[in-house]
Write an enzyme that holds these catalytic residues in place. Structure first.
Site, PDB file in Angstrom:
ATOM      1  N   GLY A  52       0.782  -1.230   0.000  1.00 29.95           N
ATOM      2  CA  GLY A  52       0.000   0.000   0.000  1.00 29.95           C
ATOM      3  C   GLY A  52       0.814   1.281   0.000  1.00 29.95           C
ATOM      4  O   GLY A  52       0.354   2.321  -0.474  1.00 29.95           O
ATOM      5  N   ASP A 107       1.177   3.457   4.265  1.00 27.55           N
ATOM      6  CA  ASP A 107       0.080   4.293   3.787  1.00 27.55           C
ATOM      7  C   ASP A 107      -0.928   4.592   4.888  1.00 27.55           C
ATOM      8  O   ASP A 107      -1.384   5.724   5.018  1.00 27.55           O
ATOM      9  CB  ASP A 107      -0.612   3.674   2.558  1.00 27.55           C
ATOM     10  CG  ASP A 107      -1.120   2.260   2.813  1.00 27.55           C
ATOM     11  OD1 ASP A 107      -0.752   1.661   3.843  1.00 27.55           O
ATOM     12  OD2 ASP A 107      -1.879   1.752   1.974  1.00 27.55           O
ATOM     13  N   ASP A 110      -3.981   1.697  11.047  1.00 26.83           N
ATOM     14  CA  ASP A 110      -5.364   1.367  11.385  1.00 26.83           C
ATOM     15  C   ASP A 110      -5.361   0.755  12.789  1.00 26.83           C
ATOM     16  O   ASP A 110      -5.261   1.480  13.778  1.00 26.83           O
ATOM     17  CB  ASP A 110      -5.866   0.406  10.292  1.00 26.83           C
ATOM     18  CG  ASP A 110      -7.361   0.200  10.306  1.00 26.83           C
ATOM     19  OD1 ASP A 110      -7.987   0.447  11.341  1.00 26.83           O
ATOM     20  OD2 ASP A 110      -7.918  -0.228   9.286  1.00 26.83           O
ATOM     21  N   VAL A 160     -11.554   3.167   3.051  1.00 26.62           N
ATOM     22  CA  VAL A 160     -10.972   4.054   2.042  1.00 26.62           C
ATOM     23  C   VAL A 160     -10.107   3.284   1.049  1.00 26.62           C
ATOM     24  O   VAL A 160      -9.502   2.274   1.387  1.00 26.62           O
ATOM     25  CB  VAL A 160     -10.146   5.193   2.690  1.00 26.62           C
ATOM     26  CG1 VAL A 160     -11.043   6.232   3.329  1.00 26.62           C
ATOM     27  CG2 VAL A 160      -9.148   4.657   3.722  1.00 26.62           C
TER      28      VAL A 160
HETATM   29  C1  PRP Z   1      -2.851  -2.251   4.977  1.00 24.69           C
HETATM   30  C2  PRP Z   1      -2.012  -0.987   5.001  1.00 24.69           C
HETATM   31  C3  PRP Z   1      -1.196  -1.112   6.266  1.00 24.69           C
HETATM   32  C4  PRP Z   1      -2.071  -1.974   7.150  1.00 24.69           C
HETATM   33  C5  PRP Z   1      -2.635  -1.162   8.271  1.00 24.69           C
HETATM   34  O1  PRP Z   1      -2.076  -3.265   4.450  1.00 24.69           O
HETATM   35  O2  PRP Z   1      -1.203  -0.885   3.854  1.00 24.69           O
HETATM   36  O3  PRP Z   1       0.051  -1.733   6.039  1.00 24.69           O
HETATM   37  O4  PRP Z   1      -3.133  -2.489   6.343  1.00 24.69           O
HETATM   38  O5  PRP Z   1      -3.552  -1.906   9.015  1.00 24.69           O
HETATM   39  P1  PRP Z   1      -3.369  -2.232  10.540  1.00 24.69           P
HETATM   40  O6  PRP Z   1      -2.893  -0.980  11.228  1.00 24.69           O
HETATM   41  O7  PRP Z   1      -4.755  -2.621  10.983  1.00 24.69           O
HETATM   42  O8  PRP Z   1      -2.412  -3.372  10.686  1.00 24.69           O
HETATM   43  P2  PRP Z   1      -2.683  -4.649   3.908  1.00 24.69           P
HETATM   44  O9  PRP Z   1      -2.382  -5.742   4.891  1.00 24.69           O
HETATM   45  O10 PRP Z   1      -4.103  -4.452   3.519  1.00 24.69           O
HETATM   46  O11 PRP Z   1      -1.780  -4.948   2.635  1.00 24.69           O
HETATM   47  P3  PRP Z   1      -1.424  -3.993   1.401  1.00 24.69           P
HETATM   48  O12 PRP Z   1      -0.485  -2.932   1.922  1.00 24.69           O
HETATM   49  O13 PRP Z   1      -0.750  -4.900   0.446  1.00 24.69           O
HETATM   50  O14 PRP Z   1      -2.703  -3.407   0.871  1.00 24.69           O
END
Ligand code: PRP
Length: 181
Positions: A52, A107, A110, A160
């Site tokens: 991300g 990015d 959360d 988002v």
């Molecule tokens: C998303 C984002 C963060 C993470 C945050 O990654 O890019 O790295 O979630 O979430 P958290 O604070 O609840 O752990 P994802 O695992 O969806 O993978 P991606 O980056 O490949 O989209």
């Protein structure tokens, strides 16, 4: 992709831009100015969290304009991870970061579980210093206590996509951040 609301596999529903590309560019420039002044003259290494962070990373790093070293980690939540909270390292840090000044870039912050795991990976290698930088933060979703050192935007708990954020690995290409209904 994870944590999707009850929306279709293919399409997140109607998308409403909540942060325009211009506003992102403005904020990225502000963050870059602060980071540049904090890291100038230091042995600066960026560790970016895939996938991300790609769009944010590229725009930010160009703006910082320091000869930083760049590494990436690819982490992913285990299937059904919303309940387990487990984060798997698919590919880890390859550069030697011992005694280096490290900035982790992602990015979105959360629950904090991903960043917590990457922070642990970095700290295991004994950096000289460690800070974190995220474009977006959903403070109300936090499950582990993490306060980013640099944060672009604090946003409400909405699903988002765009500017790197995906829905089932799509929609990362959008030049703005959009909320799905
Ligand atoms: C998303 C984002 C963060 C993470 C945050 O990654 O890019 O790295 O979630 O979430 P958290 O604070 O609840 O752990 P994802 O695992 O969806 O993978 P991606 O980056 O490949 O989209």
């Amino acid at each position: 992709m994870k944590k999707g609301p009850r929306i279709s596999e293919e399409h997140p529903g109607a998308l409403h831009p909540i942060i325009t590309g211009d506003r992102i560019a403005e904020r990225v420039a502000e963050l870059a100015t602060r980071i540049r002044s904090d890291y100038e003259g230091k042995d600066f290494t960026i560790v970016a969290v895939m996938k991300g962070a790609i769009f944010f990373l590229v725009d930010l790093l160009r703006r910082i304009d320091l000869p930083a070293r760049l590494d990436v980690v690819h982490v992913s939540s285990y299937a059904g991870a919303e309940s387990s909270g487990a984060v798997e390292v698919l590919s880890g840090i390859t550069l030697d970061i011992r005694n280096r000044d490290v900035l982790i870039v992602d990015d979105i912050l959360d629950t904090g579980l991903t960043l917590r795991r990457v922070i642990d990976e970095v700290n295991d290698r004994n950096p000289r210093s460690l800070k974190t930088c995220v474009l977006l933060s959903k403070r109300r979703r936090r499950e582990v206590e993490i306060q980013p050192d640099y944060c672009g935007f604090e946003i409400a708990d909405r699903y988002v996509v765009g500017y790197g954020l995906d829905h089932n690995d799509r929609y990362r290409h959008l030049p703005y951040v959009a909320a799905a209904e």
